[in-house]
Design a protein around this motif. Structure first.
Motif, PDB file in Angstrom:
ATOM      1  N   VAL A 174       8.319   8.594 -11.996  1.00 63.00           N
ATOM      2  CA  VAL A 174       7.575   7.317 -12.072  1.00 63.00           C
ATOM      3  C   VAL A 174       6.072   7.515 -12.200  1.00 63.00           C
ATOM      4  N   ASN A 175       5.591   8.703 -11.860  1.00 62.65           N
ATOM      5  CA  ASN A 175       4.156   9.004 -12.031  1.00 62.65           C
ATOM      6  C   ASN A 175       3.887   9.214 -13.530  1.00 62.65           C
ATOM      7  N   SER A 176       3.962   8.114 -14.280  1.00 61.78           N
ATOM      8  CA  SER A 176       3.804   8.151 -15.735  1.00 61.78           C
ATOM      9  C   SER A 176       3.460   6.735 -16.201  1.00 61.78           C
ATOM     10  N   ALA A 180       0.841  -1.205   0.000  1.00 62.12           N
ATOM     11  CA  ALA A 180       0.000   0.000   0.000  1.00 62.12           C
ATOM     12  C   ALA A 180       0.873   1.250   0.000  1.00 62.12           C
ATOM     13  N   HIS A 181       0.447   2.230  -0.795  1.00 62.15           N
ATOM     14  CA  HIS A 181       1.148   3.522  -0.779  1.00 62.15           C
ATOM     15  C   HIS A 181       0.755   4.291   0.478  1.00 62.15           C
ATOM     16  N   ASN A 182       1.645   5.191   0.892  1.00 55.15           N
ATOM     17  CA  ASN A 182       1.421   6.007   2.100  1.00 55.15           C
ATOM     18  C   ASN A 182       0.152   6.865   2.054  1.00 55.15           C
ATOM     19  N   TYR A 183      -0.459   7.036   0.883  1.00 53.83           N
ATOM     20  CA  TYR A 183      -1.671   7.863   0.771  1.00 53.83           C
ATOM     21  C   TYR A 183      -2.959   7.053   0.907  1.00 53.83           C
ATOM     22  N   GLN A 184      -2.832   5.727   1.089  1.00 50.68           N
ATOM     23  CA  GLN A 184      -4.048   4.914   1.124  1.00 50.68           C
ATOM     24  C   GLN A 184      -4.867   5.177   2.392  1.00 50.68           C
ATOM     25  N   THR A 201      12.039   8.993  -8.777  1.00 50.24           N
ATOM     26  CA  THR A 201      10.894   9.218  -7.894  1.00 50.24           C
ATOM     27  C   THR A 201      11.179  10.518  -7.151  1.00 50.24           C
ATOM     28  N   SER A 202      10.262  10.920  -6.294  1.00 47.64           N
ATOM     29  CA  SER A 202      10.495  12.175  -5.565  1.00 47.64           C
ATOM     30  C   SER A 202      11.624  12.007  -4.551  1.00 47.64           C
ATOM     31  N   SER A 203      11.956  10.764  -4.193  1.00 50.10           N
ATOM     32  CA  SER A 203      13.011  10.590  -3.191  1.00 50.10           C
ATOM     33  C   SER A 203      14.409  10.519  -3.800  1.00 50.10           C
ATOM     34  N   SER A 240      10.052  13.054  -0.244  1.00 42.81           N
ATOM     35  CA  SER A 240       8.997  12.107  -0.625  1.00 42.81           C
ATOM     36  C   SER A 240       8.158  11.790   0.615  1.00 42.81           C
ATOM     37  N   THR A 241       7.097  11.030   0.419  1.00 43.87           N
ATOM     38  CA  THR A 241       6.241  10.689   1.566  1.00 43.87           C
ATOM     39  C   THR A 241       7.055   9.959   2.646  1.00 43.87           C
ATOM     40  N   LYS A 242       7.890   9.014   2.225  1.00 48.12           N
ATOM     41  CA  LYS A 242       8.680   8.257   3.207  1.00 48.12           C
ATOM     42  C   LYS A 242       9.697   9.160   3.890  1.00 48.12           C
ATOM     43  N   GLY A 292       4.668   2.110   1.837  1.00 47.13           N
ATOM     44  CA  GLY A 292       5.858   2.893   1.512  1.00 47.13           C
ATOM     45  C   GLY A 292       5.608   3.947   0.467  1.00 47.13           C
ATOM     46  N   ASP A 293       6.712   4.587   0.044  1.00 54.42           N
ATOM     47  CA  ASP A 293       6.630   5.560  -1.046  1.00 54.42           C
ATOM     48  C   ASP A 293       6.849   4.825  -2.370  1.00 54.42           C
ATOM     49  N   SER A 294       6.814   5.564  -3.457  1.00 52.28           N
ATOM     50  CA  SER A 294       6.903   4.914  -4.769  1.00 52.28           C
ATOM     51  C   SER A 294       8.188   4.110  -4.921  1.00 52.28           C
ATOM     52  N   LEU A 295       9.307   4.667  -4.457  1.00 48.41           N
ATOM     53  CA  LEU A 295      10.589   3.985  -4.637  1.00 48.41           C
ATOM     54  C   LEU A 295      10.657   2.707  -3.803  1.00 48.41           C
ATOM     55  N   VAL A 324       7.200  19.479   3.293  1.00 43.39           N
ATOM     56  CA  VAL A 324       6.362  19.422   2.091  1.00 43.39           C
ATOM     57  C   VAL A 324       6.917  18.474   1.020  1.00 43.39           C
ATOM     58  N   HIS A 325       5.991  18.026   0.191  1.00 45.48           N
ATOM     59  CA  HIS A 325       6.342  17.169  -0.942  1.00 45.48           C
ATOM     60  C   HIS A 325       6.755  18.082  -2.112  1.00 45.48           C
ATOM     61  N   PRO A 326       7.755  17.672  -2.903  1.00 40.85           N
ATOM     62  CA  PRO A 326       8.191  18.546  -4.008  1.00 40.85           C
ATOM     63  C   PRO A 326       7.172  18.687  -5.137  1.00 40.85           C
ATOM     64  N   GLU A 327       6.060  17.972  -5.069  1.00 35.20           N
ATOM     65  CA  GLU A 327       4.994  18.196  -6.061  1.00 35.20           C
ATOM     66  C   GLU A 327       4.232  19.490  -5.781  1.00 35.20           C
ATOM     67  N   CYS A 328       4.513  20.124  -4.633  1.00 29.26           N
ATOM     68  CA  CYS A 328       3.886  21.426  -4.352  1.00 29.26           C
ATOM     69  C   CYS A 328       4.547  22.487  -5.235  1.00 29.26           C
TER      70      CYS A 328
HETATM   71  P1  13P Z   1       6.072   9.371  -3.239  1.00 23.34           P
HETATM   72  O1  13P Z   1       7.093   8.978  -4.241  1.00 23.34           O
HETATM   73  O2  13P Z   1       6.577  10.376  -2.292  1.00 23.34           O
HETATM   74  O3  13P Z   1       5.507   8.169  -2.617  1.00 23.34           O
HETATM   75  O4  13P Z   1       4.890  10.141  -3.980  1.00 23.34           O
HETATM   76  C1  13P Z   1       4.073   9.575  -4.934  1.00 23.34           C
HETATM   77  C2  13P Z   1       2.981  10.462  -5.283  1.00 23.34           C
HETATM   78  O5  13P Z   1       2.104  10.122  -6.028  1.00 23.34           O
HETATM   79  C3  13P Z   1       2.986  11.789  -4.725  1.00 23.34           C
HETATM   80  O6  13P Z   1       1.836  12.466  -5.064  1.00 23.34           O
END
Ligand code: 13P
Ligand code: SF4
Length: 303
Positions: A113-115, A23-27, A128-130, A214-216, A39-42, A197-201
């Motif tokens: 990886v969000n692709s 499960a991703h950390n956002y679940q 990934t963001s990490s 990253s989330t992790k 965990g996070d994506s990585l 903050v997450h770098p997607e901001c």
């Molecule tokens: P993480 O790589 O930090 O898990 O983030 C994935 C994601 O979708 C962030 O919006």
């Protein structure tokens, strides 16, 4: 069925099918409670590449389950909610990327990886963001075409100024709507809290942060930090682990808009249905899978 009964059935099915639930950390909290790995994506990509189960139930969004299948082709990878997509991942297509590559012939394509698998297959290396900063630093060439997240791309550009980073017009709807005004407001209410903050901001938001990751990395930072108050600038699902790991610390969500509706589609019921009916199975064209794997493997080798 009650949640207790659902959890019991999920655990039985998991044994019967030799399955693992990631499960991703956002679940949703209830999904994180039943997961074997969170965990996070990585971290989740790495885990999926190196485990001995027959079935991976991926509680996250489509591109994450696809990455698991790219790395573990012999396993059955299930996405419990087939409509759980990522709007940012949909902001770049393989065709559009092929056109853009023609305009920048010498540039190395770094793809978040969000692709989709098709976009990964057109790219030189994933990130990934990490690990985005390390990935970009590992590339000898100066020109980098970074897709699809312009916010993560500008963060990397600031950290690796020796590179010429060409940005794509993509962003995460959930993170991009957080404003600098919201940062100023919440800072006034909690002046002694650290802002993570997450770098997607947006750039103006991550520029104000005490920590960007990253989330992790956000979860690890809060645990290790000597501070006891934190403003959290990423999707609200991370609150589950932050509060569980740090019962004596306080966490404030930067904005009530930090909810990813796609991540919230998966419930205990959908995990149960996924295992019972073995749905929805992720399948990929082998040629695309191999090309996407090349870009993911190059990232994973970086460590
Ligand atoms: P993480 O790589 O930090 O898990 O983030 C994935 C994601 O979708 C962030 O919006
Ligand atoms: Fe995609 Fe944003 Fe949701 Fe992450 S939070 S899955 S980037 S829409």
């Amino acid at each position: 069925m009650s949640n207790v009964e659902l959890i019991e059935k999920i655990n039985e099915l998991k044994k019967e099918k030799n399955a693992v639930i990631v499960a991703h950390n956002y679940q949703n909290d209830e999904v994180q409670e039943v997961a074997d790995v969170i965990g996070d994506s990585l971290a989740l990509s790495r885990y999926c590449a190196n485990n001995d189960k027959d079935v991976i139930v991926f509680c996250g969004v489509h591109f994450m389950a696809e990455s698991a299948k790219i790395l573990s082709p012999s396993k059955t990878v299930l996405l419990p909610e087939i409509d759980a997509g990522c709007p940012m991942a949909d902001m770049v297509t393989a065709d559009a990327l092929r056109e853009e590559k023609k305009k920048h012939p010498g540039a190395v394509v770094v793809c978040y990886v969000n692709s989709s698998a098709e976009v990964k297959a057109e790219s030189d290396i994933c990130c990934t963001s990490s690990n985005a900063i390390e990935v970009v630093k590992s590339i000898p060439e100066k020109d980098i075409l970074f897709v699809p997240d312009k916010n993560l791309g500008s963060y990397v550009a600031q950290k690796v100024p020796e590179k010429n980073i060409i940005l794509w017009e993509g962003f995460c709807i959930t993170h991009h709507r957080v404003s600098l005004e919201q940062v100023k407001e919440i800072r006034k209410i909690h002046p002694d809290a650290l802002l993570l903050v997450h770098p997607e901001c947006r750039k103006e938001v991550w520029e104000e942060a005490d920590f960007v990751g990253s989330t992790k990395q956000i979860i690890d930072f809060a645990k290790e930090s000597g501070s006891s108050k934190f403003i959290i600038g990423t999707e609200m699902g991370v609150m589950y682990k932050l509060k569980k790991d740090n019962p004596d610390k306080s966490f404030y969500l930067l904005s009530q808009g930090l909810v990813c509706p796609n991540m919230k589609k998966t419930t205990l019921k959908s995990v149960y249905n996924a295992l019972k009916e073995m749905k929805y199975e992720i399948t990929l064209d082998e040629n695309i899978r191999l090309n996407a794997k090349r870009a993911l493997d190059r990232m994973i080798r970086i460590g």
